[in-house]
Design an enzyme around this catalytic site. Structure first.
Site, PDB file in Angstrom:
ATOM      1  N   GLU A  75      -1.533  20.250 101.025  1.00 62.38           N
ATOM      2  CA  GLU A  75      -2.163  19.597 102.188  1.00 62.38           C
ATOM      3  C   GLU A  75      -3.690  19.674 102.141  1.00 62.38           C
ATOM      4  OE1 GLU A  75      -0.211  17.831 103.588  1.00 62.38           O
ATOM      5  OE2 GLU A  75       1.559  18.799 104.433  1.00 62.38           O
ATOM      6  N   HIS A  94      -2.461  25.274 109.733  1.00 65.28           N
ATOM      7  CA  HIS A  94      -1.280  24.403 109.789  1.00 65.28           C
ATOM      8  C   HIS A  94      -0.033  25.269 109.683  1.00 65.28           C
ATOM      9  CE1 HIS A  94       1.782  21.522 108.899  1.00 65.28           C
ATOM     10  NE2 HIS A  94       1.900  21.897 107.642  1.00 65.28           N
ATOM     11  N   HIS A  96       4.550  25.482 110.800  1.00 64.27           N
ATOM     12  CA  HIS A  96       5.768  24.807 111.250  1.00 64.27           C
ATOM     13  C   HIS A  96       6.394  25.598 112.389  1.00 64.27           C
ATOM     14  CE1 HIS A  96       6.270  22.909 106.945  1.00 64.27           C
ATOM     15  NE2 HIS A  96       5.097  22.633 107.507  1.00 64.27           N
ATOM     16  N   TYR A 115      -2.540  24.055 132.523  1.00 61.34           N
ATOM     17  CA  TYR A 115      -4.001  23.871 132.405  1.00 61.34           C
ATOM     18  C   TYR A 115      -4.560  24.326 131.059  1.00 61.34           C
ATOM     19  CZ  TYR A 115      -5.105  28.827 133.009  1.00 61.34           C
ATOM     20  OH  TYR A 115      -5.227  30.167 132.814  1.00 61.34           O
ATOM     21  N   HIS A 157       7.347  17.442 111.325  1.00 55.22           N
ATOM     22  CA  HIS A 157       6.682  18.305 110.346  1.00 55.22           C
ATOM     23  C   HIS A 157       6.197  19.631 110.981  1.00 55.22           C
ATOM     24  CE1 HIS A 157       3.560  18.423 106.817  1.00 55.22           C
ATOM     25  NE2 HIS A 157       3.889  19.643 107.226  1.00 55.22           N
ATOM     26  N   TYR A 210     -15.468  30.457 127.100  1.00 53.58           N
ATOM     27  CA  TYR A 210     -14.395  31.395 127.456  1.00 53.58           C
ATOM     28  C   TYR A 210     -14.175  32.432 126.356  1.00 53.58           C
ATOM     29  CZ  TYR A 210      -9.701  33.054 128.646  1.00 53.58           C
ATOM     30  OH  TYR A 210      -8.621  33.824 128.947  1.00 53.58           O
TER      31      TYR A 210
HETATM   32  P1  13P Z   1       1.819  24.206 100.581  1.00 55.14           P
HETATM   33  O1  13P Z   1       2.660  25.392 100.099  1.00 55.14           O
HETATM   34  O2  13P Z   1       1.496  23.268  99.461  1.00 55.14           O
HETATM   35  O3  13P Z   1       0.593  24.694 101.329  1.00 55.14           O
HETATM   36  O4  13P Z   1       2.698  23.352 101.567  1.00 55.14           O
HETATM   37  C1  13P Z   1       3.319  23.922 102.688  1.00 55.14           C
HETATM   38  C2  13P Z   1       3.413  22.967 103.810  1.00 55.14           C
HETATM   39  O5  13P Z   1       3.590  23.392 104.932  1.00 55.14           O
HETATM   40  C3  13P Z   1       3.294  21.515 103.572  1.00 55.14           C
HETATM   41  O6  13P Z   1       3.094  20.867 104.773  1.00 55.14           O
END
Ligand code: 13P
Length: 216
Positions: A75, A94, A96, A115, A157, A210
């Protein structure tokens, strides 16, 4: 911060994501802006085997080229494109996380039912359409969905949280998963009351000042 400190902080943040239950396995990735470049986690590497020297360095002006012992996250493109589009962003997280991902599977935008959404700089967290991981198309959707805010859901995702630094981005990742969970549970019982744009806009500047965790 020195580069070696940033590298250690990224590894610590990755382990913290696992500890908090925001992420699992080799999912997710983290980057930090370092001047004209970014440091980003390597692809397909479990966080408990991640060492600071395994991170990849990529110049923001370049495509694909990296330095480091392992290839950067698949990514890397959306990390780079967020830094290009948003000079105020210094770190991108990022993951999941379950509730954020559940909403993304339903293509649900998170409205201002709580809020705390103001901590993201606007009255809504948008959910993008689906595009394959690593694709330029996904990166374009991410930059558009994020807009001027600090959080976005990625269709089928996961989520992205950003901040001026890694502490702020991590803080928002936890807050975004909390907002997603609260909204999911409220929707399971009824139709949550959505606060007005004016209510949220009045709070956004307060979040700019904050606490230590939200310097931006
Ligand atoms: P990578 O291991 O390449 O960082 O990918 C993990 C991932 O969450 C792809 O969206």
């Amino acid at each position: 911060m020195q580069m070696h400190e940033i590298r250690r902080a990224i590894v610590a943040a990755c382990l913290e994501m696992n500890r908090l239950g925001l992420n699992q396995g080799t999912s997710g990735n983290i980057s930090v802006r370092c001047g004209e470049a970014m440091l980003v986690t390597p692809t397909a590497t479990p966080y408990d085997r991640l060492a600071p020297e395994m991170l990849a360095s990529m110049r923001l002006a370049d495509d694909e080229r990296f330095s480091g012992p392992k290839a950067p996250s698949s990514e890397w493109r959306f990390h780079r494109d967020i830094y290009r589009a948003r000079p105020d962003v210094g770190a991108v997280v990022h993951c999941h996380a379950t509730y954020a991902t559940v909403l993304s599977m339903l293509r649900v935008n998170i409205p201002a039912a709580h809020y705390m959404i103001a901590a993201f700089g606007g009255a809504e967290i948008k959910c993008t359409d689906y595009a394959p991981y690593g694709a330029a198309e996904l990166s374009a959707l991410v930059v558009e969905g994020l807009g001027p805010r600090h959080g976005v859901l990625l269709g089928s995702h996961g989520m992205i949280a950003t901040g001026a630094d890694l502490d702020a981005a991590m803080w928002r990742a936890v807050e975004l998963e909390t907002l997603a969970k609260q909204y999911y549970l409220a929707r399971a019982m009824g139709e949550p009351v959505v606060l007005s744009d004016a209510e949220i806009e009045a709070l956004v500047p307060r979040f700019a000042a904050y606490g230590l965790q939200a310097p931006d």
